[in-house]
Design an enzyme around this catalytic site. Structure first.
Site, PDB file in Angstrom:
ATOM      1  N   LYS A  83       0.859  -1.191   0.000  1.00  8.69           N
ATOM      2  CA  LYS A  83       0.000   0.000   0.000  1.00  8.69           C
ATOM      3  C   LYS A  83       0.887   1.229   0.000  1.00  8.69           C
ATOM      4  CE  LYS A  83      -4.375   0.589   2.429  1.00  8.69           C
ATOM      5  NZ  LYS A  83      -4.978   0.482   3.767  1.00  8.69           N
TER       6      LYS A  83
HETATM    7  C1  E4P Z   1      -8.398   1.353   3.636  1.00  8.94           C
HETATM    8  O1  E4P Z   1      -7.595   0.594   3.179  1.00  8.94           O
HETATM    9  C2  E4P Z   1      -8.255   2.038   4.927  1.00  8.94           C
HETATM   10  O2  E4P Z   1      -7.550   1.183   5.778  1.00  8.94           O
HETATM   11  C3  E4P Z   1      -9.573   2.303   5.621  1.00  8.94           C
HETATM   12  O3  E4P Z   1     -10.678   1.903   4.851  1.00  8.94           O
HETATM   13  C4  E4P Z   1      -9.686   3.635   6.246  1.00  8.94           C
HETATM   14  O4  E4P Z   1     -10.936   3.741   6.881  1.00  8.94           O
HETATM   15  P1  E4P Z   1     -11.251   4.856   7.974  1.00  8.94           P
HETATM   16  O5  E4P Z   1     -11.499   6.144   7.277  1.00  8.94           O
HETATM   17  O6  E4P Z   1     -12.484   4.343   8.659  1.00  8.94           O
HETATM   18  O7  E4P Z   1     -10.056   4.938   8.886  1.00  8.94           O
END
Ligand code: E4P
Length: 217
Positions: A83
């Site tokens: 990522k």
């Molecule tokens: C995606 O890969 C992120 O980890 C995640 O969906 C972020 O979500 P949040 O805005 O609830 O922290």
């Protein structure tokens, strides 16, 4: 639509994997912090439970640093998706890793132009954050629609991974638009099972079945 679990909690991932409905897992530094586990050990354990893509995020901000961290993370398993943030260095890293055959999830996407850049960099997944856009008064699902339109216009094969999902309605909307994947916390994925008429139906069928006095086995 593929379902990814947005969590680094091993027990939750095991429980979801047992449903047979889990296609992958996404983690981020916040989720690793919440889980309390060691990053590399946690990702390693997740890759043993789930055979689909498991996202592990780099924290360096420069390309060389991202590559050094990605080297460690991609050695964990072939199904680790690195990522990277949606920055020039992140997309440079994306291009390089994709050239080596490594899956890449480009994260922190908040505009359709950013998603277009990620597709051009060959991203495996683009992660538009729906809930965080809703939080600042923008419609996060409009972004999913715009990206779907753009990717279909040019046949990009980057998969739209609807992220920052906050409710079963978000899951439904993402599916209607045609997101390829949605990643959601365990609670939201489990809420998708719920309907009071299902519960009522089971209760009344059981009552009538008991009244027959029969057994199947
Ligand atoms: C995606 O890969 C992120 O980890 C995640 O969906 C972020 O979500 P949040 O805005 O609830 O922290």
């Amino acid at each position: 639509m593929k379902f990814f679990a947005d969590t680094a909690v091993i027990d939750e991932i095991k429980e979801l994997a047992e449903t047979g409905l889990l296609d992958g897992v996404t983690t981020n530094p916040t989720l690793i912090h919440k889980s309390g586990g060691d990053f590399v050990e946690t990702v390693t354990e997740i890759t043993k439970i789930v055979q689909g893509p498991v996202s592990a995020e780099v924290v360096a901000l420069d390309h060389d640093g991202m590559m050094r961290e990605a080297e460690v993370l991609r050695k964990i398993a072939d199904h680790v998706a690195i990522k990277v943030p949606l920055t020039p260095d992140g997309l440079k890293t994306c291009r390089k890793l994709r050239g080596d055959g490594t899956m890449v999830n480009v994260t922190l996407c908040f505009s359709a132009n950013q998603a277009l850049l990620a597709a051009k960099a060959g991203a495996t997944f683009i992660s538009p954050f729906v809930g965080r856009l809703d939080d600042v008064g923008q419609n996060g699902m409009d972004l999913i629609s715009d990206i779907r339109l753009i990717y279909d216009n040019y046949d990009y094969d980057t998969q739209i991974l609807a992220a920052s999902i906050r409710s079963p309605v978000h899951m439904l909307e993402a599916a209607k638009i045609g997101a390829d994947v949605a990643t959601a916390p365990t609670k939201i994925l489990m809420q998708m099972f719920n309907h009071p008429l299902t519960d009522n139906g089971i209760a009344s069928f059981l009552k009538d079945w008991q009244a027959t006095g029969q057994k199947i086995v």
